[in-house]
Design a protein around this motif. Structure first.
Motif, PDB file in Angstrom:
ATOM      1  N   SER A 111      35.950  24.670  66.818  1.00 29.87           N
ATOM      2  CA  SER A 111      37.138  25.216  66.180  1.00 29.87           C
ATOM      3  C   SER A 111      38.063  25.788  67.262  1.00 29.87           C
ATOM      4  CB  SER A 111      36.744  26.312  65.190  1.00 29.87           C
ATOM      5  OG  SER A 111      36.238  27.419  65.894  1.00 29.87           O
ATOM      6  N   PHE A 112      39.287  26.141  66.873  1.00 28.55           N
ATOM      7  CA  PHE A 112      40.249  26.705  67.814  1.00 28.55           C
ATOM      8  C   PHE A 112      39.734  28.027  68.386  1.00 28.55           C
ATOM      9  CE2 PHE A 112      44.142  29.103  68.843  1.00 28.55           C
ATOM     10  CZ  PHE A 112      44.679  28.222  69.778  1.00 28.55           C
ATOM     11  N   ASP A 113      39.103  28.852  67.548  1.00 28.36           N
ATOM     12  CA  ASP A 113      38.546  30.137  68.000  1.00 28.36           C
ATOM     13  C   ASP A 113      37.430  29.928  69.018  1.00 28.36           C
ATOM     14  OD1 ASP A 113      40.282  31.513  66.351  1.00 28.36           O
ATOM     15  OD2 ASP A 113      38.868  31.520  64.660  1.00 28.36           O
ATOM     16  N   GLU A 114      36.610  28.936  68.797  1.00 32.92           N
ATOM     17  CA  GLU A 114      35.530  28.661  69.740  1.00 32.92           C
ATOM     18  C   GLU A 114      36.070  28.166  71.079  1.00 32.92           C
ATOM     19  OE1 GLU A 114      31.861  27.352  66.825  1.00 32.92           O
ATOM     20  OE2 GLU A 114      33.432  25.889  67.259  1.00 32.92           O
ATOM     21  N   LEU A 115      37.151  27.395  71.039  1.00 28.35           N
ATOM     22  CA  LEU A 115      37.748  26.901  72.276  1.00 28.35           C
ATOM     23  C   LEU A 115      38.381  28.031  73.090  1.00 28.35           C
ATOM     24  CD1 LEU A 115      39.448  23.604  71.075  1.00 28.35           C
ATOM     25  CD2 LEU A 115      37.548  23.811  72.663  1.00 28.35           C
ATOM     26  N   CYS A 116      38.989  28.990  72.406  1.00 31.19           N
ATOM     27  CA  CYS A 116      39.689  30.076  73.089  1.00 31.19           C
ATOM     28  C   CYS A 116      38.787  31.270  73.413  1.00 31.19           C
ATOM     29  CB  CYS A 116      40.858  30.547  72.239  1.00 31.19           C
ATOM     30  SG  CYS A 116      42.119  29.268  72.048  1.00 31.19           S
ATOM     31  N   ALA A 117      37.593  31.296  72.887  1.00 34.02           N
ATOM     32  CA  ALA A 117      36.686  32.429  73.111  1.00 34.02           C
ATOM     33  C   ALA A 117      36.286  32.497  74.582  1.00 34.02           C
ATOM     34  CB  ALA A 117      35.451  32.268  72.235  1.00 34.02           C
ATOM     35  N   THR A 161      14.877  20.361  53.014  1.00 40.58           N
ATOM     36  CA  THR A 161      15.663  21.542  53.365  1.00 40.58           C
ATOM     37  C   THR A 161      17.164  21.316  53.304  1.00 40.58           C
ATOM     38  OG1 THR A 161      15.446  20.954  55.698  1.00 40.58           O
ATOM     39  CG2 THR A 161      13.845  22.523  54.805  1.00 40.58           C
ATOM     40  N   PHE A 162      17.627  20.096  53.048  1.00 42.15           N
ATOM     41  CA  PHE A 162      19.041  19.766  52.863  1.00 42.15           C
ATOM     42  C   PHE A 162      19.905  20.200  54.035  1.00 42.15           C
ATOM     43  CE2 PHE A 162      17.227  20.338  48.611  1.00 42.15           C
ATOM     44  CZ  PHE A 162      17.431  19.072  48.110  1.00 42.15           C
ATOM     45  N   HIS A 163      19.794  19.491  55.152  1.00 46.12           N
ATOM     46  CA  HIS A 163      20.634  19.748  56.324  1.00 46.12           C
ATOM     47  C   HIS A 163      22.028  19.198  56.076  1.00 46.12           C
ATOM     48  CE1 HIS A 163      17.205  20.928  58.624  1.00 46.12           C
ATOM     49  NE2 HIS A 163      16.622  19.768  58.454  1.00 46.12           N
ATOM     50  N   LYS A 164      23.015  19.831  56.683  1.00 44.68           N
ATOM     51  CA  LYS A 164      24.352  19.255  56.601  1.00 44.68           C
ATOM     52  C   LYS A 164      24.480  18.191  57.691  1.00 44.68           C
ATOM     53  CE  LYS A 164      26.464  22.948  59.281  1.00 44.68           C
ATOM     54  NZ  LYS A 164      27.484  23.969  59.302  1.00 44.68           N
ATOM     55  N   PRO A 165      25.322  17.201  57.497  1.00 44.88           N
ATOM     56  CA  PRO A 165      25.445  16.121  58.473  1.00 44.88           C
ATOM     57  C   PRO A 165      25.833  16.645  59.855  1.00 44.88           C
ATOM     58  CG  PRO A 165      26.627  15.587  56.459  1.00 44.88           C
ATOM     59  CD  PRO A 165      26.166  16.999  56.340  1.00 44.88           C
ATOM     60  N   ILE A 166      25.319  15.989  60.867  1.00 42.72           N
ATOM     61  CA  ILE A 166      25.556  16.395  62.256  1.00 42.72           C
ATOM     62  C   ILE A 166      27.032  16.250  62.633  1.00 42.72           C
ATOM     63  CG2 ILE A 166      24.996  15.859  64.656  1.00 42.72           C
ATOM     64  CD1 ILE A 166      22.249  14.975  63.656  1.00 42.72           C
ATOM     65  N   ALA A 167      27.722  15.295  62.062  1.00 41.23           N
ATOM     66  CA  ALA A 167      29.113  15.028  62.420  1.00 41.23           C
ATOM     67  C   ALA A 167      30.009  16.239  62.165  1.00 41.23           C
ATOM     68  CB  ALA A 167      29.629  13.831  61.641  1.00 41.23           C
ATOM     69  N   GLU A 168      29.634  17.128  61.240  1.00 44.10           N
ATOM     70  CA  GLU A 168      30.460  18.290  60.958  1.00 44.10           C
ATOM     71  C   GLU A 168      30.418  19.303  62.105  1.00 44.10           C
ATOM     72  OE1 GLU A 168      29.318  19.942  57.242  1.00 44.10           O
ATOM     73  OE2 GLU A 168      29.673  18.085  56.149  1.00 44.10           O
ATOM     74  N   ASP A 169      29.349  19.323  62.882  1.00 39.33           N
ATOM     75  CA  ASP A 169      29.199  20.293  63.961  1.00 39.33           C
ATOM     76  C   ASP A 169      29.651  19.761  65.319  1.00 39.33           C
ATOM     77  OD1 ASP A 169      28.136  22.076  62.172  1.00 39.33           O
ATOM     78  OD2 ASP A 169      26.068  21.486  62.571  1.00 39.33           O
ATOM     79  N   VAL A 170      30.198  18.566  65.365  1.00 41.78           N
ATOM     80  CA  VAL A 170      30.551  17.953  66.639  1.00 41.78           C
ATOM     81  C   VAL A 170      31.780  18.616  67.256  1.00 41.78           C
ATOM     82  CG1 VAL A 170      31.319  15.812  67.726  1.00 41.78           C
ATOM     83  CG2 VAL A 170      29.499  15.752  66.052  1.00 41.78           C
TER      84      VAL A 170
END
Length: 144
Positions: A72-78, A60-69
C-alpha cells in the motif's frame, strides 16, 4: 453428475469443518451423485484458498496470495525496518513437513491405483487379483 465449482468447494469445506468427513461424503453422494467423494476431498485439500491444516484436520480459508503481492502507499512511505533473519532450522523443518506430505499423497495415489485390481480379505485370508484388467491396462504379472 454436474461439475463441482470452486465456490461449491468452500461450502463443502464448511460442512467438513462443522459436521465431519462422513457427512461431507454423504452429501456428495446423495445430493451431487458423486461416485468417489475422496477425489473431491483431495481436490479440496489441494485448493490453496481453502488451506487444509493437517494438524487441526480443518480448512482454515486462506485469502489468495495475489492480494498480498502489492504494497500500500503507507507501506511504501513508512520508515525502513530492519530485515528479520529467518531461522534456518525452521525453514528446514517446513521443508521436511512438505516432503512428508508429498510422500503421503504419492503413496495414497499408488494404493488407490492398486485397489482397482487387488481385493484383500483378511478374515478369509484371500487375495483376489483381477488379472484381465491388469493385463488390459499394460501390466505384467510375475509370481514368485
Amino acid at each position: 453428475m454436474s461439475r463441482i465449482t470452486k465456490d461449491q468447494l468452500q461450502g463443502f469445506a464448511k460442512v467438513y469443518n462443522e459436521q465431519g468427513k462422513a457427512e461431507l461424503y454423504n452429501k456428495l453422494k446423495n445430493n451431487y451423485e458423486v461416485k468417489n467423494p475422496a477425489c473431491i476431498f483431495r481436490r479440496m485439500k489441494a485448493e490453496e484458498t481453502l488451506g487444509f491444516d493437517e494438524a487441526l484436520n480443518k480448512f482454515t480459508f486462506h485469502k489468495p496470495i495475489a492480494e498480498d503481492v502489492f504494497l500500500s502507499f503507507d507501506e511504501l512511505c513508512a520508515p525502513r525496518q530492519e530485515l528479520v533473519q529467518v531461522n534456518q532450522t525452521a525453514v528446514e523443518s517446513t521443508k521436511t513437513v512438505a516432503m512428508e506430505k508429498l510422500i503421503q499423497e504419492l503413496i495414497g495415489d499408488k494404493l488407490l491405483a492398486i485397489s482397482r485390481y487387488v481385493n484383500m480379505n483378511v478374515s478369509d485370508r484371500t487375495i483376489i487379483i483381477d488379472r484381465t484388467s491388469l493385463q488390459n491396462d499394460g501390466y505384467q504379472i510375475i509370481a514368485h
